[in-house]
Every structure is written in C-alpha cells, then in structure tokens.
Design a protein around this motif. Structure first.
Motif, short mmCIF file in Angstrom:
data_model
loop_
_atom_site.label_atom_id
_atom_site.label_comp_id
_atom_site.label_asym_id
_atom_site.label_seq_id
_atom_site.Cartn_x
_atom_site.Cartn_y
_atom_site.Cartn_z
N UNK A 66 -20.57 -17.26 21.20
CA UNK A 66 -19.79 -17.38 19.98
C UNK A 66 -19.51 -18.81 19.54
N UNK A 67 -19.89 -19.79 20.33
CA UNK A 67 -19.60 -21.19 20.01
C UNK A 67 -20.29 -21.59 18.70
N UNK A 68 -19.53 -22.08 17.71
CA UNK A 68 -20.17 -22.54 16.46
C UNK A 68 -20.89 -23.87 16.69
N UNK A 69 -22.05 -24.02 16.04
CA UNK A 69 -22.83 -25.23 16.19
C UNK A 69 -23.26 -25.74 14.82
N UNK A 70 -23.47 -27.04 14.75
CA UNK A 70 -24.04 -27.67 13.55
C UNK A 70 -24.95 -28.77 14.03
N UNK A 71 -26.25 -28.54 13.91
CA UNK A 71 -27.25 -29.43 14.48
C UNK A 71 -28.39 -29.64 13.49
N UNK A 107 -34.63 -24.23 21.56
CA UNK A 107 -34.00 -22.92 21.65
C UNK A 107 -34.43 -22.05 20.47
N UNK A 108 -34.07 -20.77 20.53
CA UNK A 108 -34.43 -19.82 19.49
C UNK A 108 -33.30 -19.68 18.48
N UNK A 109 -33.68 -19.49 17.22
CA UNK A 109 -32.72 -19.20 16.16
C UNK A 109 -33.10 -17.87 15.52
N UNK A 110 -32.13 -17.00 15.37
CA UNK A 110 -32.34 -15.73 14.69
C UNK A 110 -32.02 -15.93 13.21
N UNK A 111 -33.06 -15.78 12.36
CA UNK A 111 -32.91 -16.04 10.93
C UNK A 111 -32.41 -14.83 10.15
N UNK A 137 -24.59 -22.21 12.76
CA UNK A 137 -24.61 -20.85 13.30
C UNK A 137 -23.73 -20.74 14.51
N UNK A 138 -23.95 -19.68 15.28
CA UNK A 138 -23.15 -19.42 16.48
C UNK A 138 -24.08 -19.06 17.64
N UNK A 139 -23.77 -19.61 18.78
CA UNK A 139 -24.55 -19.32 19.98
C UNK A 139 -24.28 -17.90 20.45
N UNK A 186 -27.44 -17.51 16.21
CA UNK A 186 -27.46 -16.66 15.03
C UNK A 186 -27.13 -17.52 13.82
N UNK A 187 -28.05 -17.56 12.85
CA UNK A 187 -27.83 -18.34 11.65
C UNK A 187 -26.58 -17.85 10.93
N UNK A 188 -25.72 -18.78 10.53
CA UNK A 188 -24.46 -18.40 9.88
C UNK A 188 -24.72 -17.54 8.66
N UNK A 189 -23.90 -16.51 8.48
CA UNK A 189 -24.11 -15.56 7.38
C UNK A 189 -23.92 -16.21 6.01
N UNK A 190 -23.22 -17.34 5.96
CA UNK A 190 -22.97 -18.01 4.68
C UNK A 190 -24.10 -18.95 4.28
N UNK A 191 -25.05 -19.21 5.17
CA UNK A 191 -26.15 -20.13 4.86
C UNK A 191 -27.09 -19.51 3.82
#
Length: 243
Positions: A66-71, A107-111, A137-139, A186-191
């Motif tokens: 659940x950790x939010x990330x911005x990278x 790492x993997x990102x779920x789009x 997104x969130x880990x 998980x890509x943030x839903x607002x993106x």
C-alpha cells in the motif's frame, strides 16, 4: 465389551472431528486478523507522502503493502505481460503488466484492464505506452500463488508478449529472465495514462474470514453437544437396565 469398544471409537472419532473444526476456525480467525491489519495499514499508507527510492529501500518488506510511490521510470519495451482472467465492469479481459526501471530498481507496474478478444486464440492489441513517465501508484505485495493442475499453462508467449496465470514477480522474473523486485506497483487510479482500472486490494475482507470462523466454531460446538447428548443417553439407558 464390543459395545464399549464402539463407544470409545465413536468418542475418539467425534473428538477428532471437533478438533479439526476448531482448527479451521482458528485458521480463519488468524486470516481475518491478518487482513484487518492490512486494511489498517492501507488506510495509514493513503495518508503518507509518496516514497522515493531511499524510502522504499529503507522500508521493511512487510510494510511496503500500500505504500504510495512517485518515481521517474523508464518503461522496458522488451516485454508486456497479460495477467489472465481479470474482470472489469462485468467483462473478462487481462491486466497489463510492464517492467520499468528506476535507477537500480526493476519492477512491474500494473497499468490496468484490457478487453479480451472473443476467441481465446486471438490476443489483444497492445496499447501504446510512453517510454518515460513520472509513475504515481501504490506498491502491492503479491499474494500466494493458487495451485495449477498443469504448470505448462502458467505462461504462454507470443513474441514479446507473455500471457500469465500468475502475478508473482519471482515467477515472472524467471520467465522473462530479468531481475524484478518481489512486489509490483498499481498505477494510481487518478493518472490519465494507462488503462481502465479500479483496484481491488483483497479478494476477501476480514469480516468474511470472521464469518467463516464463526461457522466452523458453531459446527464444532454442535458436534460436541451431539456427542455429549449421545453419551448421556447411553449411560442413562445402561443405568436403567442395571436397576
């Protein structure tokens, strides 16, 4: 003597059933407690400042969920992963995973969700994805991999596209032959970029686990009561015969 042996066998069997039901209840209770802790952790994570690389590396693995990330990440064009059997708004399709690189992390990102063609033999057209983005997104830590009857169908490959029955980064990394972190984002839903998405963090909430636990405990209590009633009647009948 034979009647007494049957009575002992019945009592032992009943107690084994009782113990098994109690154990199942305890297992569901533990799962419910664990899920409740994750729910509370997610609630706290939503209020946290998006993490950078140093924060991610300094965070214990079990606290990453659940950790939010911005990278700022570069998206690896070599591979696309279609996570099979995913439903969005009542329609079956895939979730698209892409490997990304941020400094020494890969790492993997779920789009999000991609519609599946009508035929299983057809594969969907891959969407256009930017080469470099600011990822918000969130880990998410991968759950346990459900068993497959035939491991041959865990992955299917067509060129640079993999159709996968698992979201386990370790298994995907082995299939792609690239190093991946043991979590995905998980890509943030607002993106605005990415695909349609509405994330479901749990297949089952803690309240359902507690409900199942109550059912198992109730069955255990019923078995114990039935055994006590049976034994009471047995000894009462014997006492009447002897008198």
């Amino acid at each position: 003597m034979q009647i007494r042996w049957r009575l002992v066998s019945f009592s032992v069997f009943t107690m084994l059933v009782f113990a098994g039901l109690v154990k199942l209840g305890m297992w569901q209770t533990e799962r419910g407690t664990h899920k409740q802790q994750l729910v509370e952790q997610l609630a706290q994570q939503r209020l946290a400042t998006p993490a950078d690389l140093s924060h991610i590396l300094a965070t214990p693995h079990d606290q990453l969920h659940g950790l939010p990330v911005q990278l700022k990440v570069a998206i690896d064009p070599s591979w696309r992963v279609l996570l099979d059997n995913k439903v969005h708004n009542g329609k079956v399709g895939y979730q698209v995973l892409v490997p990304v690189i941020h400094h020494q992390l890969r790492f993997l990102v779920n789009l999000g969700w991609l519609a599946a063609p009508l035929s299983r033999q057809q594969w969907p057209q891959m969407p256009e994805i930017p080469e470099e983005v600011i990822l918000r997104g969130h880990i998410k830590l991968a759950g346990e991999q459900p068993p497959l009857l035939d491991q041959r169908y865990l992955f299917e490959q067509r060129g640079a596209v993999i159709r996968s029955q698992t979201a386990q980064p370790e298994l995907i990394a082995k299939q792609l032959d690239i190093p991946l972190q043991p979590w995905l984002v998980l890509l943030d839903e607002s993106e605005q970029w990415g695909l349609p998405r509405q994330w479901q963090w749990f297949n089952m909430g803690p309240e359902k686990h507690y409900g199942y636990a109550l059912q198992w405990y109730s069955m255990a209590a019923a078995v114990l009561i039935l055994m006590m009633v049976f034994l009471l009647r047995h000894y009462r009948n014997n006492s009447e015969k002897e008198s």
